[in-house]
Design a protein around this motif. Structure first.
Motif, PDB file in Angstrom:
ATOM      1  N   GLU A 101       0.800  -1.305   0.050  1.00 36.61           N
ATOM      2  CA  GLU A 101       0.328   0.048   0.022  1.00 36.61           C
ATOM      3  C   GLU A 101       0.819   1.100   0.024  1.00 36.61           C
ATOM      4  O   GLU A 101       0.601   2.113  -0.762  1.00 36.61           O
ATOM      5  N   LYS A 102       2.099   1.319   0.645  1.00 39.86           N
ATOM      6  CA  LYS A 102       2.745   2.353   0.750  1.00 39.86           C
ATOM      7  C   LYS A 102       3.496   2.596  -0.497  1.00 39.86           C
ATOM      8  O   LYS A 102       3.807   3.903  -0.755  1.00 39.86           O
ATOM      9  N   LYS A 149       2.383   1.821  -3.249  1.00 42.79           N
ATOM     10  CA  LYS A 149       1.269   2.483  -4.328  1.00 42.79           C
ATOM     11  C   LYS A 149       0.984   3.880  -4.003  1.00 42.79           C
ATOM     12  O   LYS A 149       0.898   4.581  -4.788  1.00 42.79           O
ATOM     13  N   SER A 150       1.230   4.088  -2.881  1.00 42.19           N
ATOM     14  CA  SER A 150       0.976   5.530  -2.318  1.00 42.19           C
ATOM     15  C   SER A 150       2.400   6.363  -2.913  1.00 42.19           C
ATOM     16  O   SER A 150       1.923   7.445  -3.292  1.00 42.19           O
ATOM     17  N   GLU A 160       1.766   6.907  -6.440  1.00 38.79           N
ATOM     18  CA  GLU A 160       0.586   7.871  -6.722  1.00 38.79           C
ATOM     19  C   GLU A 160       1.317   9.378  -6.444  1.00 38.79           C
ATOM     20  O   GLU A 160       0.921  10.278  -7.112  1.00 38.79           O
TER      21      GLU A 160
END
Length: 255
Positions: free
Chosen positions: A154-155, A157-158, A161
């Protein structure tokens, strides 16, 4: 230990303080002492003599680096061995910790097993308890690892982004600057054109005013000359004035 396999402990004992050498120094007679011990002997007895063989020396003792390294290695290994041994021994009885009390959840020795504190307690061999509890913690560890992996993804991906947002913002900044540069250039060109037109108009008006001024200067000069001549005629005597009156009138008075 490796350090004790290659030399006996007595070889690293100072003959004065009977303890492990501290800052060992070497005399010319090949005897070594702690630096502080040697100076103490020299203060109490005759300086410059070896406390063992009484050999005299006039040179300052040199540091016995080889012996110093051996002593430091021996002390380091002994400290590690003592620390390791103290961790695996019972603090009450000094015996090896071979059992694990399930009730108190602590390792104990065989003597502790018969003590009142652990009477009727459930006991297991250390290795068996370790295996069991490791299995229990393994069930806790796996979800934590899975959670860590999920958070890591998730990190990532963040972070991606965030990089995209940053890149887009930088691109838009470049576009805005380019557009404003075009606008600024248009305004500069328009400013230059307006100023040039104004200068041209100013020059034309100035030229007309100059021509008009020159014309008026000629008129003034002509009128001044006419007035001067007319005044001169009027200052003439009466007969001359009358004789010239007709010509003067024709010259200055328009019909």
């Amino acid at each position: 230990m490796a350090s004790r396999s290659f030399f006996p402990e007595q070889d690293i004992i100072c003959p004065v303080c009977m303890d492990i050498f501290t800052d060992p120094v070497l005399l010319k007679c090949s005897h070594s002492f702690c630096k502080a011990c040697l100076h103490k002997c020299w203060e109490e007895n005759k300086a410059g003599e070896c406390p063992i063989c009484r050999a005299k020396t006039t040179e300052d003792p040199t540091c016995n680096r080889v012996l110093k390294n051996l002593c430091e290695t021996f002390l380091k290994n002994r400290t590690k061995k003592l620390a390791s041994a103290s961790e695996s021994l019972c603090s009450l009885h000094g015996e090896r910790l071979k059992l694990f009390c399930l009730n108190d959840e602590e390792p104990i020795c065989l003597i502790c097993q018969t003590s009142e504190k652990h009477e009727n307690h459930k006991l297991r061999p250390v290795k068996e308890a370790v295996s069991k509890y490791k299995e229990e913690l393994e069930t806790v560890l796996r979800p934590l690892q899975d959670k860590l992996q999920a958070f890591t993804k998730e990190k990532q991906k963040s972070d991606r982004e965030a990089e995209i947002i940053k890149s887009e913002a930088e691109y838009i900044v470049i576009l805005i600057r380019e557009q404003f540069e075009i606008l600024h250039q248009f305004l500069r060109d328009d400013e230059a054109a307006r100023i040039a037109a104004l200068r041209e108009e100013e020059e034309e008006k100035s030229q007309r005013m100059k021509e008009r001024g020159e014309k008026m200067t000629k008129e003034i000069s002509s009128l001044t000359e006419a007035i001067r001549a007319l005044e001169q005629e009027m200052r003439a005597d009466d007969i001359s004035f009358l004789q010239n009156y007709k010509a003067t009138k024709r010259r200055y008075v328009k019909s």
